[in-house]
Design a protein around this motif. Structure first.
Motif, short mmCIF file in Angstrom:
data_model
loop_
_atom_site.label_atom_id
_atom_site.label_comp_id
_atom_site.label_asym_id
_atom_site.label_seq_id
_atom_site.Cartn_x
_atom_site.Cartn_y
_atom_site.Cartn_z
N ASP A 382 0.87 -1.74 0.32
CA ASP A 382 -0.01 0.09 0.49
C ASP A 382 0.67 1.10 -0.66
O ASP A 382 0.60 2.35 -0.52
N THR A 383 2.08 0.97 0.51
CA THR A 383 2.47 2.22 0.09
C THR A 383 4.14 1.58 0.04
O THR A 383 4.64 0.80 -0.30
N ALA A 384 5.15 3.41 -0.32
CA ALA A 384 6.63 2.55 -0.88
C ALA A 384 7.20 1.86 0.40
O ALA A 384 8.49 1.03 0.45
N THR A 385 7.05 2.12 1.24
CA THR A 385 7.16 2.21 2.43
C THR A 385 7.83 0.11 3.26
O THR A 385 8.27 -0.65 3.28
N ASP A 386 6.09 0.47 2.68
CA ASP A 386 5.38 -1.34 2.81
C ASP A 386 6.65 -2.27 1.63
O ASP A 386 6.94 -3.56 1.79
#
Length: 447
Positions: A382-386
């Motif tokens: 869902d995010t770049a970090t994930d």
């Protein structure tokens, strides 16, 4: 009396053109055979992501509170024929399965379904990208089918939309090209485009073949420029040079210019690859195939870049197998500011690594739904970090602004191994290296 305009085909090109024509002050009727698409547009919703398009649509669609009401949609070709003075054909021309040639079936069907209902004087205008010679054939078919006979004629007006800038490119085009056979057709098109012409957009009048060739030759030139700098990146890799500095130096030459000289994993999308292949196929049919043999190498260089990125990722992981390795891929669309994943180099690379046993997790700001539909077996975050969490290597493959604005230090804290491969040469190496990352990019020195 003000001209009334119809737009046949309400996909990416058609929806944009219809909304822009309403913005220019015309009454517009959009026609499509897909009832669900028509219902969606009538609600002021677009079936694709394109900056500014939904807002423009909602400004004009009849039935939406506060809208001008100048834009409506239908599935009835007879209604469209009766309504319009100028009919724009904006349907898709994909590559034929198993061939380089262009599939003209949508254009043929659109023209024929409209033509048989044309009982009054009108102008049919092709905007779709077609093989040279198509307009001549379609003009003959139009004359054969239209009940109004000679009062109906054809013109060709190629589109030059860039995904992510389509609204701007339609309302403020850098040029308007019209292939016409009469003063009447030219006069009508000057009336349609009166506003951008008054703002200074050049209006270029040509014959049919030249108008058809403008789009395919423009795309071929862009493809050539992109593949040229990517070929130079291969030479830089071998010689220890820096393709970014090379491109900067080349770009200062006014004859060459700075644009489209960013080396990376190459071009994709629904236009450039299929257009250059269709151009080659058509040149062959015309007996001019030798003139475009260079495009085969342009295509080959472009496709080779994807495999080279896979090999770069393998090297970054120690040169062995991808099995059990976690690979984060930032980007799924073929370019930023779009949700289009057709022939996306980013997804192609992700898919190749996945097929070779890598655990691939993809994140893209706008392309997730389309990417999942095309490659359901890849992992998605869902995010770049994930996406980066636990990764042994990170691949930056679509140059979204969001990725340029990431905090490299924060990302380094969640990656297993802080190694980033910049497939678009769009990130700042110094910033990433300062945050503890091993940064590599195609055609650039390792440090």
């Amino acid at each position: 009396m003000a001209l009334k305009i119809t737009v046949i085909g309400t996909g990416y090109l058609g929806a944009t053109h219809a909304a822009a024509m309403a913005e220019l002050g015309f009454e517009v009727l959009g026609l499509d055979v897909v009832a669900e698409k028509i219902a969606m547009l009538q609600r002021g919703e677009v079936p694709m992501y394109e900056p500014g398009l939904e807002e423009l649509l909602r400004k004009h669609v009849a039935g939406i509170e506060g809208a001008s009401g100048r834009l409506r949609f239908t599935t009835d070709p007879a209604e469209a024929a009766d309504f319009g003075d100028v009919h724009f054909i904006c349907v898709n021309t994909p590559q034929k399965h198993g061939e380089y040639a262009c599939d003209m079936s949508y254009v043929d069907t659109a023209l024929e379904s409209l033509a048989k209902h044309l009982t009054k004087a009108s102008l049919v205008v092709g905007k779709s990208t077609v093989p040279v010679g198509s307009a001549d054939r379609l003009a003959a078919r139009l004359a054969e089918l239209a009940p109004a006979g000679d009062e109906v004629e054809l013109a060709w007006n190629p589109e030059f939309l860039r995904e992510g800038f389509a609204v701007q490119d339609t309302l403020h085009p850098d040029r308007i090209v019209v292939g016409v056979r009469s003063e009447r057709a030219e006069k009508l098109l000057r009336e349609v485009y009166a506003t951008p012409i008054a703002e200074g957009s050049p209006f270029v009048v040509t014959d049919f073949p030249t108008a058809e060739l403008v789009k395919t030759s423009a795309n071929s030139f862009l493809a050539t420029k992109i593949s040229f700098i990517n070929a130079m990146a291969e030479v830089c890799e071998a010689a220890g040079g820096d393709v970014v500095r090379l491109a900067e130096a080349l770009g200062h030459d006014d004859r060459i210019g700075k644009k489209f000289l960013r080396a990376g994993i190459g071009f994709g999308g629904g236009c450039l690859p299929k257009d250059i292949r269709a151009f080659m196929a058509r040149a062959g049919e015309l007996g001019a195939d030798q003139a475009l043999t260079f495009l085969r190498e342009i295509d080959s260089i472009n496709m080779r870049r994807r495999g080279q990125m896979v090999e770069m990722a393998r090297e970054a992981l120690g040169g062995g197998s991808f099995l059990g390795k976690r690979v984060a891929v930032l980007g799924a669309t073929f370019k930023p500011d779009s949700d289009d994943v057709r022939d996306s180099p980013a997804l192609n690379v992700a898919g190749q690594i996945h097929l070779q046993g890598g655990q691939v997790t993809v994140y893209d700001p706008k392309g997730m739904v389309n990417a999942r539909r095309l490659f359901p077996t890849l992992g998605y975050a869902d995010t770049a970090t994930d996406a980066v969490r636990g990764a042994d290597v990170v691949l930056h493959l679509t140059e979204w602004r969001e990725f340029r604005e990431l905090d490299p230090a924060a990302l380094a804290s969640v990656a297993t191994t802080p190694v980033i491969l910049d497939g678009r040469n769009a990130l700042d190496p110094q910033t990433w290296r300062a945050a503890g990352w091993t940064y590599r990019a195609m055609g650039r020195p390792a440090a």
